[in-house]
Each structure stands twice: as C-alpha cells, then as structure tokens.
Design a protein around this motif. Structure first.
Motif, PDB file in Angstrom:
ATOM      1  N   GLY A  72       0.816  -1.227   0.000  1.00 51.01           N
ATOM      2  CA  GLY A  72       0.000   0.000   0.000  1.00 51.01           C
ATOM      3  C   GLY A  72       0.838   1.260   0.000  1.00 51.01           C
ATOM      4  O   GLY A  72       1.266   1.752  -1.047  1.00 51.01           O
ATOM      5  N   ALA A  73       1.088   1.802   1.174  1.00 51.44           N
ATOM      6  CA  ALA A  73       1.831   3.073   1.263  1.00 51.44           C
ATOM      7  C   ALA A  73       2.458   3.196   2.646  1.00 51.44           C
ATOM      8  O   ALA A  73       1.948   2.636   3.619  1.00 51.44           O
ATOM      9  N   VAL A  74       3.540   3.943   2.691  1.00 52.76           N
ATOM     10  CA  VAL A  74       4.162   4.223   3.998  1.00 52.76           C
ATOM     11  C   VAL A  74       4.173   5.717   4.256  1.00 52.76           C
ATOM     12  O   VAL A  74       4.250   6.519   3.330  1.00 52.76           O
ATOM     13  N   SER A  76       6.617   7.668   6.174  1.00 51.70           N
ATOM     14  CA  SER A  76       7.809   7.954   6.967  1.00 51.70           C
ATOM     15  C   SER A  76       7.807   9.424   7.358  1.00 51.70           C
ATOM     16  O   SER A  76       7.456  10.274   6.548  1.00 51.70           O
ATOM     17  N   SER A  86      12.863   3.565   6.165  1.00 48.98           N
ATOM     18  CA  SER A  86      11.683   3.308   5.328  1.00 48.98           C
ATOM     19  C   SER A  86      11.550   1.831   4.941  1.00 48.98           C
ATOM     20  O   SER A  86      12.436   1.258   4.296  1.00 48.98           O
ATOM     21  N   GLU A 289       2.103  -1.835  -6.489  1.00 46.71           N
ATOM     22  CA  GLU A 289       2.102  -0.761  -5.487  1.00 46.71           C
ATOM     23  C   GLU A 289       1.553   0.526  -6.081  1.00 46.71           C
ATOM     24  O   GLU A 289       2.061   1.000  -7.101  1.00 46.71           O
ATOM     25  N   PRO A 290       0.501   1.102  -5.498  1.00 45.38           N
ATOM     26  CA  PRO A 290       0.060   2.402  -6.004  1.00 45.38           C
ATOM     27  C   PRO A 290       1.190   3.417  -5.859  1.00 45.38           C
ATOM     28  O   PRO A 290       1.963   3.341  -4.900  1.00 45.38           O
ATOM     29  N   VAL A 291       1.251   4.371  -6.799  1.00 49.93           N
ATOM     30  CA  VAL A 291       2.329   5.373  -6.719  1.00 49.93           C
ATOM     31  C   VAL A 291       2.091   6.335  -5.546  1.00 49.93           C
ATOM     32  O   VAL A 291       3.036   6.872  -4.967  1.00 49.93           O
ATOM     33  N   HIS A 292       0.826   6.499  -5.163  1.00 50.16           N
ATOM     34  CA  HIS A 292       0.543   7.484  -4.096  1.00 50.16           C
ATOM     35  C   HIS A 292       1.060   7.031  -2.733  1.00 50.16           C
ATOM     36  O   HIS A 292       1.368   5.854  -2.517  1.00 50.16           O
TER      37      HIS A 292
END
Ligand code: GGG
Length: 364
Positions: A72-74, A76, A86, A289-292
């Motif tokens: 998904g997304a992190v 940091s 990260s 993985e979405p770029v956002h």
C-alpha cells in the motif's frame, strides 16, 4: 481449478489499509478462488507500536511463500527517527525488485499548450540505488554548524540492468501497438518505440554520466533494440517537456530519485495520484504498489481512490500471466472513468472507496 497462488498483502500505513483490500477483492472477483491472500505487517505505524518497521518474517514470507504481492503506502516522518528506516525502500532492496514500472496514460490530457492529447508513457525507475541507499552523515563544521552529506550510488551493473528493462519494454510495447493498429484500435503513440534517458550528467558527470552511458550502451546489446529510438533529457528539462508535450514520451528511464519525482509529476497530468499504479519487479517476486503515499489527510474517511491499487493488481496479474483477466480490470476501470459517475473526491466526485470498488467489480 489449478493450484492456488499466494499473494502477500502489505497495506502498511494510512490509506494503504483502505486501498489494498479492494485490490485483493477485485483479483478475487476476476479469478474466483485462485488466490490465497496473506496480510503481512510493515510500516511506520508498526514501528511506533513494536520498534520494527519491516519484520524479517514479512520479507521471508514474501521471498519463500508468495508468487506476488501488493504493497500500500508508507508514511515515513520528514525528520530523523532513531532506529527507523523506510520499509518500502528496504523491501525493494532486500527482494532486489530493481525495476519500478509506472505507466501513466490517459486518452485525453490537456497539455500546457492547451491542446488535448493522448498520453501513454511508461516511467521506469531504477529501484535499488541512487540517493536511496540512505548513506547519510552529519558533521559539525569549524563554526559549530551542522553539515550533512548523502552518498549517491550509481553502478554500471544496475544501470545496464534497468536499461535492458527499458529497451525490452519499448520493444514489447511497439509490438503490441502494431497488433492493436491492425485490429483497428487507436493507439496513443504512433511512432517507433522510443526510450528517453533522464539524467543530469551536465552537472553530475560521474554518477549520472555513468547512468547515461550504461543505458546508451544497452542499445547495442540486441538486434531488436536497433529499431528503438533513443533520446536524452536533463531531468529539469524532462519536467518542463512532460507538461508541455507529454504525448512525446514513450518509455522513460531514470535513476531512483528522478524516477520517483517525475512519476508523481506525471500523475498530475492524468488527473490524480490516485489513478497511477506501479509494479516493483525483479527476480524473486513482483510487488504491485500504487504510486501514491499514505495520505494522512484523508486516511480513515473511506474516500481514498482505490484505482491506483486496483490497476497495480491488474499489472501484477499481467506479470503472473493472466493477461486477459488484467485486461478486464483495465477496461472496467477505463469505463468507470469515462462514465464519470462513480468518482472519489480526488477526481471531483463524492463516491467512497467501497462504491468505486463495487462499480469496478460489477463491470468485470
Ligand atoms: N506507495 C508509495 C508510497 O508509499 N509512497 C510514499 C513514499 O514514497 N514513502 C517513502 C517512505 O515513506 O519511506
């Protein structure tokens, strides 16, 4: 039903937790019962709870049990946090997913010259080197003030490796476009396949110079690359031209950090970061993985756009050989976007993540 495939789901932080389950739902809808999904922990929120951002078990499960994964997304933090690094940067390195493939396309984009043009650009970001090796150090100068340094690694090996991905994809896209033209399908790019190498070797002549030379050298490695045009763009000029004339780009290859930045910029061209998917691929496992990012401003509201993740799932399916099923997903998403009725707020609508997911599934 043939054997099930195991897919690791790593939602991580913020809206990652809201967009990865819909992507898994769509995979299951298009190939019912084909996948076993296992959710794996990682992220800054996990670090805050446990002191570990990327458990070894997550990496080992991906390495040994999974045929594919969705990340998904992190989120940091922008400041240094002792002991934290990260997890997505580490994961890409540990699994040697050396190529981050980011397609940016739309049938109608308003360029900065106020023309409506089709865009079909494939940004290929080197995923293991550059400033993201995270070798930073802080010193104190003779005036007692801090001076910080970051080491940047560019190797011939990794630059040629990503160059080969770029040329192979340019050739494959060229072949696909020829087939589409024969079937009477309109294609956005009508010229010869082209690879644009992004660098800043007028300033960083050693590191970016090596990246440029290495990718250029790949052109002579295989006879089929002879048909691929090659051009170069300094990264600043690339940003300018990308907004002025995005229709002029086919495959774009860049070192890690430039690739990260230009792909977010390119997402603005097609309306929202919420639309742009990617895959991280290498020799072990492919990770969609979405770029956002984790979008803390909207996390928890149920309005995150799931399309980037759903398209990432389709890219993953393509990588796993399910081309027809991936096409069904792409078509369902394109239809939803062209109808413009079920859109999340980033696209000017008021639909929820669940509404968009259900609308896509209903079109499969
Ligand atoms: N899915 C892409 C993503 O998570 N982007 C945010 C990002 O790049 N974060 C880097 C980090 O927080 O370590």
């Amino acid at each position: 039903m043939s054997e099930k495939l195991t897919i690791g789901l790593i939602p991580a932080d913020g809206i990652g937790k809201e967009v990865i389950p819909p992507a898994a739902e769509v995979m299951d809808a298009v190939l019912p019962g084909k996948f076993e999904f296992i959710t794996l922990p990682a992220g800054f929120e996990l670090f805050q709870q446990t002191g570990v951002a990327l458990p070894d078990e997550t990496v080992e499960t991906l390495r040994t049990k999974c045929q594919g994964a969705l990340f998904g997304a992190v989120s940091s933090p922008s400041h240094k946090v002792a002991g934290y690094s990260s997890p997505i940067v580490a994961l890409r390195k540990k699994l040697q997913t050396y190529a981050n493939i980011r397609p940016v396309s739309s049938p109608a984009v308003r360029n900065a010259k106020n023309q409506t043009v089709p865009v079909d650009m494939l940004i290929i970001r080197e995923n293991t080197e550059c400033l993201y090796i995270k070798k930073e150090r802080s010193e104190t100068d003779e005036n007692g003030q801090k001076v910080c340094y970051a080491e940047r690694k560019i190797s011939e090996f990794a630059s040629k490796r990503i160059g080969r991905v770029a040329f192979d994809m340019a050739v494959a896209r060229g072949k696909l476009r020829e087939q589409q033209k024969q079937q009477g399908i309109n294609v956005a790019w009508t010229g010869k396949p082209k690879v644009t190498i992004v660098h800043k070797s007028n300033v960083l002549s050693v590191t970016d110079g090596l990246f440029r030379e290495s990718v250029l050298a790949v052109k002579n490695e295989k006879p089929e690359y002879a048909d691929v045009d090659v051009e170069e763009q300094l990264v600043d000029s690339m940003v300018y031209r990308m907004f002025r004339e995005p229709e002029k780009f086919d495959v774009v290859v860049a070192p890690n950090m430039y690739g990260d930045i230009i792909s977010d910029g390119a997402a603005a061209l097609v309306g929202s970061l919420g639309l742009v998917p990617s895959t991280n691929f290498g020799d072990v496992v492919v990770i969609g993985e979405p770029v956002h990012g984790s979008a803390p401003d909207i996390a928890g509201k149920g309005i995150a756009n799931p399309i980037a993740s759903i398209r990432s799932a389709a890219m993953l399916l393509e990588n796993l050989g399910f081309t027809a099923e991936a096409a069904k997903i792409y078509n369902a998403v394109d239809k939803l976007l062209s109808e413009g009725k079920t859109l999340t707020p980033d696209l000017g609508g008021n639909a929820t993540t669940k509404d968009v997911t259900a609308a896509i599934i209903s079109q499969l």
